[in-house]
Enzyme design. Structure first.
Site, PDB file in Angstrom:
ATOM      1  N   GLU A 281       0.824  -1.230   0.000  1.00 40.73           N
ATOM      2  CA  GLU A 281       0.000   0.000   0.000  1.00 40.73           C
ATOM      3  C   GLU A 281       0.849   1.267   0.000  1.00 40.73           C
ATOM      4  O   GLU A 281       0.649   2.173   0.819  1.00 40.73           O
ATOM      5  CB  GLU A 281      -0.970  -0.018   1.192  1.00 40.73           C
ATOM      6  CG  GLU A 281      -1.994  -1.119   1.075  1.00 40.73           C
ATOM      7  CD  GLU A 281      -3.092  -1.089   2.144  1.00 40.73           C
ATOM      8  OE1 GLU A 281      -2.967  -0.339   3.123  1.00 40.73           O
ATOM      9  OE2 GLU A 281      -4.080  -1.828   1.987  1.00 40.73           O
TER      10      GLU A 281
ATOM     11  N   GLU B  52      -5.361  -8.500  -0.476  1.00 33.96           N
ATOM     12  CA  GLU B  52      -6.093  -8.197   0.776  1.00 33.96           C
ATOM     13  C   GLU B  52      -7.543  -7.956   0.407  1.00 33.96           C
ATOM     14  O   GLU B  52      -7.835  -7.002  -0.349  1.00 33.96           O
ATOM     15  CB  GLU B  52      -5.528  -6.958   1.478  1.00 33.96           C
ATOM     16  CG  GLU B  52      -4.232  -7.190   2.197  1.00 33.96           C
ATOM     17  CD  GLU B  52      -3.808  -6.000   3.057  1.00 33.96           C
ATOM     18  OE1 GLU B  52      -4.678  -5.353   3.673  1.00 33.96           O
ATOM     19  OE2 GLU B  52      -2.589  -5.740   3.092  1.00 33.96           O
TER      20      GLU B  52
HETATM   21  O1  AHR Z   1      -5.081  -6.084   6.993  1.00 35.73           O
HETATM   22  C1  AHR Z   1      -4.984  -4.968   7.824  1.00 35.73           C
HETATM   23  C2  AHR Z   1      -4.283  -3.804   7.152  1.00 35.73           C
HETATM   24  O2  AHR Z   1      -5.085  -3.320   6.116  1.00 35.73           O
HETATM   25  C3  AHR Z   1      -2.966  -4.114   6.483  1.00 35.73           C
HETATM   26  O3  AHR Z   1      -1.901  -4.042   7.364  1.00 35.73           O
HETATM   27  C4  AHR Z   1      -2.864  -3.024   5.449  1.00 35.73           C
HETATM   28  O4  AHR Z   1      -2.137  -3.428   4.328  1.00 35.73           O
HETATM   29  C5  AHR Z   1      -4.302  -2.688   5.118  1.00 35.73           C
HETATM   30  O5  AHR Z   1      -4.517  -1.317   5.137  1.00 35.73           O
END
Ligand code: AHR
Length: 500
Positions: free
Chosen positions: A213, A336
């Site tokens: 990110e 994610e």
């Molecule tokens: O999964 C939780 C968080 O969400 C992770 O650390 C990050 O990559 C995202 O913003």
């Protein structure tokens, strides 16, 4: 078992999996899946043609994620002081649950954590490893679990690692050193260090995320798209000098909520397209005022928003491909995705400088599980471009599995995830579905039933994954077997109860 006719009726509510064993399936090329409003209100028709294939279903489409965050690692999968742990300190109950679930690939060690992580702190004799402050989650990191522990744990769990690299505070040189540490046999500085640490054989880690990110101002080492694109290209080049067989994933946008959404992806790829294999996407959903106005009917349609995000990101990848005049096509790593909206602020995300604090411990309900089913359907339908996806996360932190001192517990979202792992094999099917629809602001006409399917050519088994978004009533589904009808069929036992 019933013998199926060419048209089969299934009466269902909620989220369902059904499977039919087909005689002599044939595989053919892809066409676009379509959905139409049904002429007969209330009846949904799913046309199944085993010659219409979207793409092979990579197992890695159903991966997950473990971050050094809260109790995901410490107290989740690693707890040396627990009576439930083995001689490595691995929680046997969690390990067995994950092994049985068949999670194919697990992303590690972050997440936001990775952008300030020095992997050297987590290798070598445990007594010499430093206690450090993890600035991402304001937590004390003891480093008692690190790269070698994770890779050994993965092996025991039957999962592949998807290793995250620190491109925040970390350098390209240090990223390439980790590849050398993990993947070269011997005779170099970093491979010999691994051997000194007691690991004779290289781990041969194939899949790597180039940072996390990096578009987000919350990210340690956040930078502009052009800066990140150049750094990702440099890291990728150095890593490939060490091991040319790597599969490398660049950081795409953190989600459509970002002001730089898609423009970030384009600028990054202009710099590093030639050096990477995939681009990452992230997305979290919630039934809250901001995203859905708290309307469950809208919430259950949010997988169509994920579908749109995938389409838009593919468009950007292919735009840059056109600019570069290259035949190389990138794939997507949706590394994610989940429901996460109840534990996003205050003490739920602040470790207050404690070890293994309770962070992001979201408790899931039925509607969350239904949406997870829809999101999995979206991934199955996009298997031609999405090759890796990770339910974020796996244990204790926004997770299908929770632990306490005595056991491991399954949350509601565990079930749709486990059904995808169990039944979605072979290839993704290009279904044609006729369903009545309802209007959702921002999404247009949404079908009441969301259906995805797979065909396992090895045993001739077709699986259909059906989400009923109708909060008021059960739905009748007519399955039309366009090619050959199955010899038998069954409804899977793990049905969720009706939404009330
Ligand atoms: O999964 C939780 C968080 O969400 C992770 O650390 C990050 O990559 C995202 O913003």
């Amino acid at each position: 078992m019933a013998v199926a006719s060419r048209r089969t009726f299934l009466r269902e509510v909620g989220l369902t999996c059904s499977a039919g064993a087909l005689m002599g399936p044939k595989l053919m090329s892809k066409a676009l899946a379509q959905t139409n409003a049904s002429a007969i209100p209330g009846v949904t028709r799913v046309y199944v043609d085993n010659r219409r294939i979207i793409a092979p279903l990579e197992r890695n489409l159903f991966g997950s994620f473990l971050e050094h965050l809260g109790r995901a690692i410490y107290g989740g999968i690693y707890e040396p002081a627990s009576k439930l742990s083995d001689s490595n300190g691995f929680r046997k109950d969690t390990l067995e649950e994950i092994r049985q679930l068949g999670v194919p690939i697990i992303r590690y060690p972050g997440g936001n954590f990775v952008s300030g992580y020095n992997w050297l702190d987590g290798v070598g004799p445990k007594k010499d490893r430093p206690r450090v402050l993890d600035k991402a989650w304001d937590t004390i990191e003891t480093n008692q679990f690190g790269t070698n522990e994770f890779l050994a744990w993965c092996k025991a769990a039957g999962a592949l690692p998807l290793m995250g690299l620190n491109l925040g505070t970390g350098s390209s040189e240090r990223a390439a050193a980790l590849v050398e540490y993990c993947n070269l046999e011997k005779g170099t500085k970093w491979s010999d260090l691994r051997r000194e640490h007691g690991i004779a054989d290289p781990w041969k880690v194939q899949n790597w995320c180039l940072g996390n990110e990096m578009d987000g101002p919350w990210q340690i080492g956040h930078m502009t798209a052009a800066e990140y694109g150049l750094k990702a290209a440099d890291a990728a080049r150095q890593m490939r000098y060490v091991d040319p067989s790597l599969k490398l994933i660049a950081c795409g946008s953190s989600g459509p909520f970002m002001p730089t959404y898609l423009e970030w992806d384009r600028e990054v790829l202009e710099q590093c397209y030639d050096y990477v294999d995939g681009l990452s996407l992230h997305r979290y959903f919630g039934n809250n005022v901001r995203d859905t106005g708290g309307e469950t009917q809208k919430y259950l349609a949010m997988n169509l928003s994920m579908e749109r995000q995938i389409a838009e990101t593919i468009a950007v990848c292919d735009l840059v491909r056109g600019h570069k005049r290259t035949s190389k096509k990138l794939w997507l790593s949706f590394d994610e995705w989940n429901v996460w909206y109840r534990t996003t602020s205050g003490d739920a995300v602040d470790g207050h400088r404690r070890e293994a604090p309770h962070l992001l411990e979201e408790v899931y309900n039925l509607e969350d599980a239904l949406l997870i089913g829809g999101l999995l359907n979206t991934l199955i339908r996009n298997a031609d471009r999405v090759k890796i996806a990770c339910l974020a996360q796996l244990v204790n932190v926004i997770a299908p599995l929770m632990t306490n001192a005595n056991s491991v517990l399954r949350q509601t979202i565990f079930y749709p995830y486990s059904w995808a792992l169990q039944f979605a094999h072979g290839a993704s099917l290009n279904l044609f579905t006729e369903s009545s629809t309802y209007e959702v602001t921002g999404l247009g006409q949404v079908p009441h039933l969301d259906v995805a399917g797979s065909l396992d050519a090895v045993n001739g088994e077709i699986s259909l994954f059906v989400l009923n978004r109708d909060l008021a009533k059960q739905r009748e589904v007519e399955v039309v077997w366009e090619d050959s009808a199955p010899s038998r069929e069954r409804l899977m036992p793990g049905r969720l109860p009706a939404v009330t």
